[in-house]
Design a protein around this motif. Structure first.
Motif, PDB file in Angstrom:
ATOM      1  N   HIS A 136     -10.598  -8.119  -5.072  1.00 33.54           N
ATOM      2  CA  HIS A 136     -10.261  -6.963  -4.239  1.00 33.54           C
ATOM      3  C   HIS A 136     -11.202  -5.794  -4.531  1.00 33.54           C
ATOM      4  CE1 HIS A 136      -7.946  -3.976  -2.097  1.00 33.54           C
ATOM      5  NE2 HIS A 136      -7.838  -3.245  -3.197  1.00 33.54           N
ATOM      6  N   GLU A 184      -4.631  -5.989 -10.218  1.00 29.71           N
ATOM      7  CA  GLU A 184      -4.656  -5.485  -8.850  1.00 29.71           C
ATOM      8  C   GLU A 184      -6.082  -5.416  -8.313  1.00 29.71           C
ATOM      9  OE1 GLU A 184      -2.693  -1.799  -9.367  1.00 29.71           O
ATOM     10  OE2 GLU A 184      -0.670  -2.648  -9.282  1.00 29.71           O
ATOM     11  N   PHE A 222      -6.769  -9.352  -7.532  1.00 30.87           N
ATOM     12  CA  PHE A 222      -6.008 -10.010  -6.467  1.00 30.87           C
ATOM     13  C   PHE A 222      -5.680  -9.097  -5.287  1.00 30.87           C
ATOM     14  CE2 PHE A 222      -4.765 -12.296 -10.419  1.00 30.87           C
ATOM     15  CZ  PHE A 222      -5.312 -13.527 -10.098  1.00 30.87           C
ATOM     16  N   GLY A 223      -5.696  -7.793  -5.514  1.00 34.59           N
ATOM     17  CA  GLY A 223      -5.326  -6.865  -4.462  1.00 34.59           C
ATOM     18  C   GLY A 223      -3.855  -6.489  -4.547  1.00 34.59           C
ATOM     19  N   TYR A 267       0.060  -5.881  -2.881  1.00 36.84           N
ATOM     20  CA  TYR A 267       0.907  -6.773  -2.078  1.00 36.84           C
ATOM     21  C   TYR A 267       0.692  -6.564  -0.579  1.00 36.84           C
ATOM     22  CZ  TYR A 267       4.051  -2.817  -1.174  1.00 36.84           C
ATOM     23  OH  TYR A 267       4.592  -1.617  -0.761  1.00 36.84           O
ATOM     24  N   ASP A 272      -2.260  -6.305   0.697  1.00 39.85           N
ATOM     25  CA  ASP A 272      -3.550  -6.919   1.017  1.00 39.85           C
ATOM     26  C   ASP A 272      -3.301  -8.329   1.566  1.00 39.85           C
ATOM     27  OD1 ASP A 272      -6.062  -8.081   1.107  1.00 39.85           O
ATOM     28  OD2 ASP A 272      -6.718  -7.274  -0.816  1.00 39.85           O
ATOM     29  N   GLN A 322      -4.320 -11.287  -0.721  1.00 35.84           N
ATOM     30  CA  GLN A 322      -3.772 -11.463  -2.067  1.00 35.84           C
ATOM     31  C   GLN A 322      -3.244 -12.876  -2.289  1.00 35.84           C
ATOM     32  OE1 GLN A 322       0.182 -10.297  -3.487  1.00 35.84           O
ATOM     33  NE2 GLN A 322      -0.804  -8.732  -4.753  1.00 35.84           N
TER      34      GLN A 322
END
Length: 258
Positions: free
Chosen positions: A50, A73, A76-77, A79, A81, A84
């Motif tokens: 991310h 975060e 993965f980004g 929630y 995104d 994710q």
């Protein structure tokens, strides 16, 4: 085998007449498997994060060096995104298949150390065969921690396992680096050109320490650092296999033709 019997066997191997060793065939086979499966595995892991620091390179390296929720975060980004879920699924799939990769690279490095010992009769090279086994075990423990960390992140929680993560990660990369140094030192005993390549492999291991200390800036260097020693060992395996098959001679004889 009792300790005394093992020492006697090692001493017998050291004094045996020069002969080609089949361990080079195993090293070559494992090496090819490592390359092929490694190429496959790089496509399984998520290709982008991310918002990870550029110094990490691959998202999987950023995950291995994650120190908190903010790092997760960034990988993965959030929630919100839409990517994710795909990143989480790809990371888990990659880490699941990584266990096979551990067996392959451990087999490659252990076989190479044994083959070098059979040709050079140097006990430290035989002892170095323990290093990749310890590295693979550290890697397996690391993955077990990563599964727990990822599961907690998916549920919106913090995993205490993150506090334990730096130890197996550092141990794995340091042990692999030391294995490459051992291979490089062994190569310097074979001949002039192999000594040059061995020196390059030894120097290539230096960035490992930099990456462990400052992963956000130098983690990307771990891959080429490991590749330096692995390429050397694969070249040694190819040369050793060819000499054993075509000339029925050990690899160490290459030093006599320089």
């Amino acid at each position: 085998m009792p300790i005394g019997g093992l020492q006697h066997w090692i001493e017998t191997q050291r004094t045996r007449p020069p002969a080609p060793t089949r361990w080079w065939y195993a090293t070559l086979a494992f090496g090819i498997a490592v390359i092929l499966f490694g190429l496959h595995l790089t496509q399984v892991f998520p290709q982008t994060g991310h918002d990870i620091a550029p110094g990490y390179g691959a998202p999987v390296l950023a995950f291995e060096f994650a120190g908190g929720q903010a790092d997760l975060e960034a990988i993965f980004g959030f929630y919100t995104d839409p990517q994710q879920v795909k990143r989480l699924a790809a990371m888990r799939a990659g880490n699941e298949q990584d266990y096979l990769y551990m067996l392959l690279y451990a087999g490659f490095l252990v076989s190479g150390c044994i083959a070098l010992w059979r040709d050079l009769r140097l006990r430290p090279i035989l002892a170095a065969a323990i290093l990749p086994i310890a590295a693979a075990l550290s890697d397996a423990y690391e993955n077990w921690l990563l599964f727990g960390i990822q599961a907690a992140f998916t549920a919106g929680d913090y995993s205490p396992a993150m506090a334990s993560l730096p130890t197996p990660v550092a141990a794995k990369f340091l042990l692999l680096g030391l294995t490459n140094v051992a291979s490089g030192v062994a190569a310097t005993q074979i001949g002039r050109w192999w000594a040059l390549f061995g020196t390059v492999a030894i120097l290539a291991a230096i960035p490992t320490v930099m990456a462990i200390i400052t992963p956000a800036a130098f983690a990307w260097a771990l891959i080429p650092s490991a590749a330096g020693g692995w390429i050397l060992l694969l070249a040694l395996a190819a040369a050793g296999s060819w000499r054993a098959f075509a000339r029925k001679r050990p690899l160490v004889d290459l030093g006599d033709t320089d």
